[in-house]
Design an enzyme around this catalytic site. Sequence first.
Site, PDB file in Angstrom:
ATOM      1  N   GLY A  42       0.700  -1.310   0.261  1.00 51.85           N
ATOM      2  CA  GLY A  42       0.323  -0.293   0.106  1.00 51.85           C
ATOM      3  C   GLY A  42       0.688   1.476   0.548  1.00 51.85           C
ATOM      4  O   GLY A  42       0.720   2.192  -0.248  1.00 51.85           O
ATOM      5  N   GLU A  96       4.394   4.198   6.150  1.00 50.25           N
ATOM      6  CA  GLU A  96       2.741   2.596   5.495  1.00 50.25           C
ATOM      7  C   GLU A  96       2.105   3.953   5.045  1.00 50.25           C
ATOM      8  O   GLU A  96       2.328   5.113   4.464  1.00 50.25           O
ATOM      9  CB  GLU A  96       2.475   3.289   7.319  1.00 50.25           C
ATOM     10  N   ASP A  97       0.777   2.886   3.980  1.00 54.18           N
ATOM     11  CA  ASP A  97       0.474   3.898   3.717  1.00 54.18           C
ATOM     12  C   ASP A  97      -1.088   4.681   4.967  1.00 54.18           C
ATOM     13  O   ASP A  97      -0.826   5.284   4.715  1.00 54.18           O
ATOM     14  CB  ASP A  97      -0.647   3.099   3.086  1.00 54.18           C
ATOM     15  N   ASP A 100      -4.764   2.546  11.609  1.00 52.94           N
ATOM     16  CA  ASP A 100      -5.382   1.994  11.453  1.00 52.94           C
ATOM     17  C   ASP A 100      -6.058   1.765  13.313  1.00 52.94           C
ATOM     18  O   ASP A 100      -6.068   3.223  14.241  1.00 52.94           O
ATOM     19  CB  ASP A 100      -6.803   1.129  10.863  1.00 52.94           C
ATOM     20  N   THR A 101      -5.881   0.542  13.572  1.00 47.32           N
ATOM     21  CA  THR A 101      -5.717   0.036  15.041  1.00 47.32           C
ATOM     22  C   THR A 101      -4.951   0.182  15.640  1.00 47.32           C
ATOM     23  O   THR A 101      -5.126   0.272  16.792  1.00 47.32           O
ATOM     24  CB  THR A 101      -6.055  -1.206  14.702  1.00 47.32           C
ATOM     25  N   ASN A 103      -2.177  -2.428  15.855  1.00 44.42           N
ATOM     26  CA  ASN A 103      -1.486  -3.539  15.420  1.00 44.42           C
ATOM     27  C   ASN A 103      -0.613  -3.533  14.957  1.00 44.42           C
ATOM     28  O   ASN A 103      -0.164  -4.012  15.325  1.00 44.42           O
ATOM     29  CB  ASN A 103      -2.889  -4.815  15.444  1.00 44.42           C
ATOM     30  N   THR A 104      -0.845  -3.357  13.873  1.00 51.80           N
ATOM     31  CA  THR A 104       0.007  -3.888  12.433  1.00 51.80           C
ATOM     32  C   THR A 104       1.519  -3.075  12.920  1.00 51.80           C
ATOM     33  O   THR A 104       2.830  -3.582  12.963  1.00 51.80           O
ATOM     34  CB  THR A 104       0.230  -3.881  11.099  1.00 51.80           C
ATOM     35  N   LYS A 128      -5.835   7.636  11.037  1.00 53.18           N
ATOM     36  CA  LYS A 128      -7.168   7.054  11.214  1.00 53.18           C
ATOM     37  C   LYS A 128      -7.381   6.866  12.994  1.00 53.18           C
ATOM     38  O   LYS A 128      -7.524   5.817  13.549  1.00 53.18           O
ATOM     39  CB  LYS A 128      -8.230   6.140  10.653  1.00 53.18           C
ATOM     40  N   PHE A 149     -13.138   4.133   4.572  1.00 56.52           N
ATOM     41  CA  PHE A 149     -12.122   2.863   3.954  1.00 56.52           C
ATOM     42  C   PHE A 149     -12.076   3.572   2.687  1.00 56.52           C
ATOM     43  O   PHE A 149     -12.750   4.530   1.571  1.00 56.52           O
ATOM     44  CB  PHE A 149     -12.779   1.781   3.699  1.00 56.52           C
ATOM     45  N   ARG A 162      -5.090   0.460  -6.236  1.00 54.35           N
ATOM     46  CA  ARG A 162      -4.053   0.973  -6.253  1.00 54.35           C
ATOM     47  C   ARG A 162      -3.816   2.177  -7.272  1.00 54.35           C
ATOM     48  O   ARG A 162      -2.363   2.610  -6.324  1.00 54.35           O
ATOM     49  CB  ARG A 162      -2.475   0.091  -5.684  1.00 54.35           C
TER      50      ARG A 162
HETATM   51  P1  5GP Z   1      -3.853  -1.848  11.710  1.00 53.63           P
HETATM   52  O1  5GP Z   1      -2.829  -3.007  12.478  1.00 53.63           O
HETATM   53  O2  5GP Z   1      -3.626  -0.342  12.005  1.00 53.63           O
HETATM   54  O3  5GP Z   1      -5.184  -1.341  12.203  1.00 53.63           O
HETATM   55  O4  5GP Z   1      -3.552  -1.770   9.686  1.00 53.63           O
HETATM   56  C1  5GP Z   1      -3.186  -1.080   9.430  1.00 53.63           C
HETATM   57  C2  5GP Z   1      -3.928  -1.431   8.032  1.00 53.63           C
HETATM   58  O5  5GP Z   1      -5.096  -1.732   7.530  1.00 53.63           O
HETATM   59  C3  5GP Z   1      -3.418  -0.705   6.480  1.00 53.63           C
HETATM   60  O6  5GP Z   1      -1.648  -0.987   6.556  1.00 53.63           O
HETATM   61  C4  5GP Z   1      -3.974  -1.003   5.716  1.00 53.63           C
HETATM   62  O7  5GP Z   1      -2.732  -2.158   4.837  1.00 53.63           O
HETATM   63  C5  5GP Z   1      -5.305  -1.752   5.934  1.00 53.63           C
HETATM   64  N1  5GP Z   1      -6.007  -0.395   6.032  1.00 53.63           N
HETATM   65  C6  5GP Z   1      -7.026   0.055   7.311  1.00 53.63           C
HETATM   66  N2  5GP Z   1      -8.089   1.567   6.968  1.00 53.63           N
HETATM   67  C7  5GP Z   1      -7.472   1.363   5.472  1.00 53.63           C
HETATM   68  C8  5GP Z   1      -7.813   1.920   4.536  1.00 53.63           C
HETATM   69  O8  5GP Z   1      -9.226   2.878   4.830  1.00 53.63           O
HETATM   70  N3  5GP Z   1      -7.965   1.371   3.680  1.00 53.63           N
HETATM   71  C9  5GP Z   1      -7.271   0.421   2.786  1.00 53.63           C
HETATM   72  N4  5GP Z   1      -7.420   0.398   1.526  1.00 53.63           N
HETATM   73  N5  5GP Z   1      -6.502  -0.116   4.008  1.00 53.63           N
HETATM   74  C10 5GP Z   1      -7.192   0.040   4.954  1.00 53.63           C
HETATM   75 MG    MG Z   2      -0.500  -1.878   4.829  1.00 59.03          MG
END
Ligand code: 5GP
Ligand code: MG
Length: 175
Positions: A42, A96-97, A100-101, A103-104, A128, A149, A162
């Site tokens: 991403g 990073e793109d 979100d949470t 966790n990654t 977010k 999203f 993409r």
């Molecule tokens: P986290 O572990 O922070 O919840 O997950 C982050 C990952 O979830 C991002 O790197 C992405 O791959 C995916 N993700 C979370 N929100 C979005 C979104 O609004 N759009 C897209 N395309 N991917 C998202």
């Molecule tokens: Mg990602």
Amino acid sequence: MRLSKEPLFTAKVIQRRVKELADEITRDYGQQELVVLVTLKGAIMFAADLCRALSLPVHLDFVRAKSYRGTLTTGTVEIKVHPEVSLAGKHVLVVEDILDTGNTVAALFDRLSADNPASLTLCTLFDKPSRREIPVPKSYVGFTIDDHFVVGYGLDYEERYRELPAVYTLDGNPE
Ligand code: 5GP
Ligand code: MG
């Protein structure tokens, strides 16, 4: 699932913000070499533009993390592609793109810090914060957004969109 008619961020707005971020990063690191670790897939468009706007020596490498949700251990992350360069003693910027949470990134930072980099910092195009489950260290953030999203400029929905130069929201529930 349908793309929003109007972009949430046009290509022009994105490019302007990427340049601002690059200037800020260049100022903060001086002329120190920076290992830019791009998270696949991403973040590739963002990272390509960001790197070309930096005015410091860059060592580019890639990492791919796959997170598994809904398991008991939150932040179960498998690293699928490892950086080839040794991170020991290096200044590392993870690109990073979207955050979100958290966790990654939390799990990724856990693993990468085991290599003893001189510093480890995140640069994310989107954040977010309303969805955060786990705290993430202070980062470079392109745009803070509500709980949409988003797709385009590297971000996908089931591997689509993409290639779009602008960022759109998807109408409907993607999950
Ligand atoms: P986290 O572990 O922070 O919840 O997950 C982050 C990952 O979830 C991002 O790197 C992405 O791959 C995916 N993700 C979370 N929100 C979005 C979104 O609004 N759009 C897209 N395309 N991917 C998202
Ligand atoms: Mg990602």
